[in-house]
Design an enzyme around this catalytic site. Structure first.
Site, short mmCIF file in Angstrom:
data_model
loop_
_atom_site.label_atom_id
_atom_site.label_comp_id
_atom_site.label_asym_id
_atom_site.label_seq_id
_atom_site.Cartn_x
_atom_site.Cartn_y
_atom_site.Cartn_z
N HIS A 155 -68.81 -56.99 -4.66
CA HIS A 155 -68.07 -55.90 -4.02
C HIS A 155 -67.98 -56.26 -2.53
CE1 HIS A 155 -67.61 -51.81 -2.35
NE2 HIS A 155 -67.27 -51.41 -3.57
N ASP A 168 -78.02 -56.07 -5.55
CA ASP A 168 -77.23 -54.85 -5.42
C ASP A 168 -77.20 -54.18 -6.79
OD1 ASP A 168 -75.18 -53.01 -5.54
OD2 ASP A 168 -73.70 -54.27 -4.54
N GLN A 170 -74.29 -50.80 -9.69
CA GLN A 170 -73.61 -50.65 -10.98
C GLN A 170 -74.55 -50.79 -12.17
OE1 GLN A 170 -70.58 -49.63 -11.39
NE2 GLN A 170 -70.02 -49.71 -9.22
N LYS A 195 -74.21 -42.80 -8.16
CA LYS A 195 -73.83 -43.49 -9.40
C LYS A 195 -74.78 -43.07 -10.53
CE LYS A 195 -71.39 -46.81 -7.01
NZ LYS A 195 -69.94 -46.92 -6.98
N CYS A 244 -62.29 -52.95 -4.53
CA CYS A 244 -63.10 -53.48 -3.43
C CYS A 244 -63.69 -54.83 -3.79
CB CYS A 244 -64.23 -52.52 -3.03
SG CYS A 244 -63.64 -50.97 -2.43
#
Lengths: 403, 141
Positions: free
Chosen positions: A120, A197, A200, A223, A361
């Site tokens: 991203h 990261d 997700q 999220k 993104c």
């Protein structure tokens, strides 16, 4: 899992959009919020709204203990060794910037930073800024057509100049689950530090940070059925201690005189100012909610949705799915021959279906496939096969209109 | 010759016949199919209008004292939006274009039924049309 019962926890799911039932397939952008979390925010402001850590009064103590309890919950949920290794942030992007900024005092000219082609923008731009500031070099792990990272190429990128590796656990544009345990292990051979990261991945399956041996990990509450503007950063204590504070202010100090200020210990060193207290407390309620259902159950059900939707979408004439990694979460990026993703997204919107269109993104991923963008549907545990059936109907209707 | 305000009125009426936004979208898509297409040689990066999620190329040239617009887009609904604008502003005198108001867009309800990015794109397109008018106005004078 009783989906009908679960759906009743989400007030937004009973909304009508332009006369249609809302079908929310943009969960990778943000998840919806259950009433338990909404109530927790309301409870905080109705019962113990006050500033934490410094008040002698009852409300402040109550708010502080609720707030710190969430740090404990995060420690347990993500299997983190020490509570003080959990730093509250405004979200994933904040966490990445905090670490990237910290290393601007540590990296030397000619040092190397590795990111992946699947990142991203928030896991690219802060590192470009870091590379520019320190005259270090940014290298990219290539991807292949299926949407997997090329691990052989990754191993060749690593050397004794590699200082940092920043990779997402799951790609936001394609849904690929990256083999981060191996990525971390390889980096550690060269003594490079790894930031994962988890924006997700955290919503879809259990993350065990001790087992992964990640050096840093970031994610966002919104999220995970929590509120926006709150997330956390995990870092190994010894590494966080090496980094300078990110922002100055109250809470992050132990002593202040005009001559010199000494900083507070972890985690407060990185939590300057009054934090998002209601956000943290509601984040805790969101974790409780997810654990009440069970992440394993969520993972299994979402996999079922992914398989069903993939099969159904493939039956649509001219539809191509981008990213078909063997290990992926319930995200499907696709295009339909000679139809612009933006057109398709607009028509679906008119039928009450929320999807994401564009580059997500992640422009490097779109450039890799040489496409202007995709339509992305991303499922959560409160979605149903019936909704997927309606999506297919709507897509076929849109194709008729647009061709 | 049709004046800008007359064409605008026609468009508002035309769109008022449709009952729902699905039909209006269908109509917009149809309008896009009759868009006066830009010549391939003008489809350059210089002629791309910035601020649109889909690509939009626009070209203008002077025929005596009137401006002729041609355009294209890789998205079909966007093509419809440009077609509406071109119907209003093409074959008009630069002064007329500069003086024209754009209330008809709100009257059709275009903006509120477009996504925010598309509405921004629409604003960029109108800006570009007015810029062309301004540039060619000085040429005529």
């Amino acid at each position: 899992m009783d989906i009908e019962k679960i759906r009743k926890d989400f007030p937004i799911l009973s909304r009508k959009i332009k006369g249609n039932d809302l079908i929310y397939f943009d969960n990778a952008a943000t998840s919806q919020t259950p009433i338990q979390v909404i109530n927790k925010i309301s409870e905080y402001y109705s019962k113990y709204n006050s500033n934490i850590h410094r008040g002698v009064h009852f409300l402040s103590q109550e708010a502080t203990s609720e707030y710190e309890l969430v740090r404990e919950k995060i420690k347990n949920h993500f299997n983190i060794a020490k509570k003080k290794e959990v730093i509250f942030t405004s979200g994933t992007t904040h966490g990445i910037n905090l670490i990237a900024s910290g290393y601007s005092n540590i990296l030397q000219k000619g040092d190397e930073i590795i990111v992946s082609n699947l990142e991203h923008h928030s896991n690219i731009v802060p590192l470009q800024m870091l590379a520019e500031k320190t005259s270090s070099i940014l290298k990219v792990i290539p991807m292949n057509l299926s949407g997997d990272l090329d691990l052989k190429a990754y191993k060749k990128l690593l050397n004794n100049k590699t200082k940092l590796v920043f990779v997402n656990h799951v790609s936001n544009s394609l849904g690929t689950i990256n083999p981060i345990k191996e990525i971390i292990k390889e980096a550690h051979i060269h003594d490079a530090k790894v930031l994962i990261d988890g924006a997700q991945s955290a919503p879809h399956f259990k993350t065990d940070l001790i087992d992964l041996n990640a050096d840093f990990y970031v994610t966002s509450a919104h999220k995970l059925c929590g509120p926006t503007g709150i997330g956390f950063l995990y870092g190994k204590e010894v590494l966080l201690n090496e980094l300078p504070p990110y922002q100055g202010g109250g809470e992050m100090i132990s002593e202040v005189t005009f001559e010199k200020t000494s900083y507070a210990d972890l985690p407060h060193k990185f939590e300057a100012g009054t934090p998002n207290i209601s956000g943290v407390i509601a984040f805790g309620a969101a974790l409780d909610y997810l654990n009440g259902i069970g992440l394993k159950e969520i993972e299994n059900y979402e996999n079922e949705l992914l398989k069903y939707a993939t099969r159904k979408l493939k039956e649509v004439k001219g539809l191509r799915i981008f990213g078909e990694a063997k290990n992926k979460i319930s995200v499907i990026s696709f295009n339909i021959e000679s139809i612009h993703p933006y057109d398709l997204g607009s028509i679906l919107d008119k039928m009450g279906i929320a999807v994401r269109t564009g580059q997500h993104c992640a422009q490097p991923v779109m450039d890799f496939y040489q496409i202007p963008g995709t339509v992305r549907v991303s499922f959560s545990f409160y979605n149903t096969k019936k909704e997927i059936d309606f999506l297919i109907l709507a897509i076929n209707k849109a194709i008729k209109m647009l061709s | 010759m049709n004046s800008i305000s007359k064409i605008q009125k026609e468009l508002v009426e035309e769109f008022s016949f449709f009952e729902d936004w699905m039909q209006r979208y269908e109509h917009m898509i149809d309008l896009g199919k009759s868009l006066p297409l830009i010549k391939e040689k003008y489809k350059t990066d210089d002629n791309i209008i910035k601020g649109c999620q889909s690509k939009v190329w626009m070209h203008a040239e002077l025929e005596e004292t009137k401006l002729i617009f041609t355009a294209d887009s890789d998205a079909i609904i966007t093509k419809g939006i440009i077609a509406i604008l071109i119907r209003v502003f093409s074959k008009q005198h630069p002064d007329e274009i500069l003086n024209a108001d754009t209330k008809f867009i709100d009257q059709i309800g275009l903006k509120e039924h477009l996504s925010p990015t598309r509405a921004n794109g629409l604003v960029s397109m109108i800006k570009q049309i007015k810029m062309y008018a301004l540039a060619y106005k000085t040429q005529i004078n």
